[in-house]
Design an enzyme around this catalytic site. Structure first.
Site, PDB file in Angstrom:
ATOM      1  N   ASP A 129     -11.183   2.535   3.230  1.00  0.00           N
ATOM      2  CA  ASP A 129     -11.418   1.175   3.123  1.00  0.00           C
ATOM      3  C   ASP A 129     -13.252   1.001   2.834  1.00  0.00           C
ATOM      4  O   ASP A 129     -13.664   0.077   2.645  1.00  0.00           O
ATOM      5  CB  ASP A 129     -11.432   0.387   4.595  1.00  0.00           C
ATOM      6  N   GLN A 147      -4.872  -1.568   9.244  1.00  0.00           N
ATOM      7  CA  GLN A 147      -4.680  -2.812   8.600  1.00  0.00           C
ATOM      8  C   GLN A 147      -5.555  -3.882   9.583  1.00  0.00           C
ATOM      9  O   GLN A 147      -5.199  -3.702  10.820  1.00  0.00           O
ATOM     10  CB  GLN A 147      -3.468  -3.336   8.329  1.00  0.00           C
ATOM     11  N   LYS A 178       0.758  -1.128   0.106  1.00  0.00           N
ATOM     12  CA  LYS A 178      -0.024  -0.055  -0.080  1.00  0.00           C
ATOM     13  C   LYS A 178       0.744   1.257   0.000  1.00  0.00           C
ATOM     14  O   LYS A 178       0.768   2.322  -0.769  1.00  0.00           O
ATOM     15  CB  LYS A 178      -0.961   0.127   1.311  1.00  0.00           C
TER      16      LYS A 178
HETATM   17  N1  GUN Z   1      -7.228  -6.982   5.843  1.00  0.00           N
HETATM   18  C1  GUN Z   1      -7.523  -7.693   4.579  1.00  0.00           C
HETATM   19  N2  GUN Z   1      -8.102  -6.964   3.781  1.00  0.00           N
HETATM   20  C2  GUN Z   1      -7.990  -5.680   4.020  1.00  0.00           C
HETATM   21  C3  GUN Z   1      -8.565  -4.489   3.664  1.00  0.00           C
HETATM   22  O1  GUN Z   1      -9.011  -4.578   2.415  1.00  0.00           O
HETATM   23  N3  GUN Z   1      -8.302  -3.328   4.332  1.00  0.00           N
HETATM   24  C4  GUN Z   1      -7.688  -3.438   5.553  1.00  0.00           C
HETATM   25  N4  GUN Z   1      -7.728  -2.212   6.466  1.00  0.00           N
HETATM   26  N5  GUN Z   1      -7.366  -4.590   6.410  1.00  0.00           N
HETATM   27  C5  GUN Z   1      -7.484  -5.704   5.562  1.00  0.00           C
END
Ligand code: GUN
Length: 284
Positions: A119, A96, A52
């Site tokens: 998100d 996350q 990211k």
């Molecule tokens: N963990 C697995 N997929 C995601 C996601 O799309 N966003 C976040 N914040 N955590 C995750």
């Protein structure tokens, strides 16, 4: 033999567009920033977070990492989020998941300012997805819709079967397919006759989280098969929810793992971050 849907290719095209949107914001004196929070030492989470941050760099977005120890308390995390909610440098906040067990994930999601919730996990944004009128897109489902559009695969009137009912993928995926006029069915672990249900699908989305779960006998001839899985097989190799080798002989289109849905998810997070700046900062 199915045509392979190349998530890296679709991703590159989208990131080029994002780069020019960031440049346009910069010309107006607006910088774009994403805060990335990671708690603990989950190695998969570390890989996602690094990707990211790399994505941000690629399109000219500032990223601010907050790597917190496993023993961080919920209150400490909520304090950090309260600070980031007020931080002018930060357009998007990404925490996350999964979080350590002693932290209530929903409480953390609820604490993020919905205008910075890139998100699209906050109930405010989830509600907007349900209505079909929204700023922030659910990243993985939106990435899948982008891939379908890129390959001119029409959803309207098609039977779409989604396997998996998670808040992150299954449920919002069903909403986006419905918005494009698909006829949508959600299957899950309690579904009776799962194989027969899957065999009705023109578009089959596998978001189960089990390696090689979807076999060729579950797939209709010429179906479009989208694999959201990110699993490790017995040899520790990254693999999807779909038996790619046998299903690709039957499907018309298929996404590989890796190189399918994965790259698109991060790209749509970047889309949301740029969109946050365009929508809320530029408007000030
Ligand atoms: N963990 C697995 N997929 C995601 C996601 O799309 N966003 C976040 N914040 N955590 C995750």
């Amino acid at each position: 033999m199915a045509e392979i849907i190349n998530g890296k290719l679709v991703s590159q095209a989208k990131r080029e567009e994002l780069k020019s949107r960031v440049l346009r914001l910069n010309e107006d004196g607006v910088e774009v920033g994403l805060a990335v929070i990671i708690v603990g030492n989950n190695s998969a989470s570390r890989v996602y977070v690094n990707n990211k941050k790399k994505g941000c760099e690629e399109i000219g977005v500032n990223s601010f990492e907050y790597a917190l120890p496993e023993e961080t308390t919920q209150d400490q995390l909520l304090d950090l989020i309260a600070e980031l909610n007020e931080d002018r440098r930060v357009d998007g906040i990404l925490c996350q998941l999964p979080l350590p067990k002693h932290i209530d994930e929903q409480a953390v999601i609820n604490a993020i300012n919905p205008q910075k919730d890139v998100d699209a996990f906050h109930p405010f944004n989830v509600g907007h997805i349900m209505i079909g009128d929204y700023t922030f897109l659910p990243c993985t489902p939106a990435g899948i819709m982008e891939m379908l559009k890129f390959y001119n695969i029409s959803v309207s009137g098609k039977k779409c079967v989604v396997i998996g009912r998670s808040n992150i993928v299954g449920k919002p995926m069903a909403m986006l397919l419905l918005k494009e006029n698909g006829t949508v069915e959600i299957c899950h672990s309690r579904t009776e006759n799962l194989k027969e249900e899957c065999l009705t699908a023109d578009i089959l989305v596998a978001a189960v989280g089990k390696a090689y779960f979807v076999t060729a006998d579950m797939v209709k001839d010429d179906a479009v098969v989208i694999d959201v899985g990110m699993n490790r097989n017995e040899e520790g190799k990254l693999c999807g929810d779909v038996c790619f080798d046998e299903v690709s002989l039957k499907a018309s289109y298929i996404t590989p793992v890796p190189g399918g849905v994965g790259p698109m998810t991060i790209t749509m997070l970047l889309e949301n971050t740029v969109r946050a700046a365009e929508t809320y900062k530029l408007a000030e």
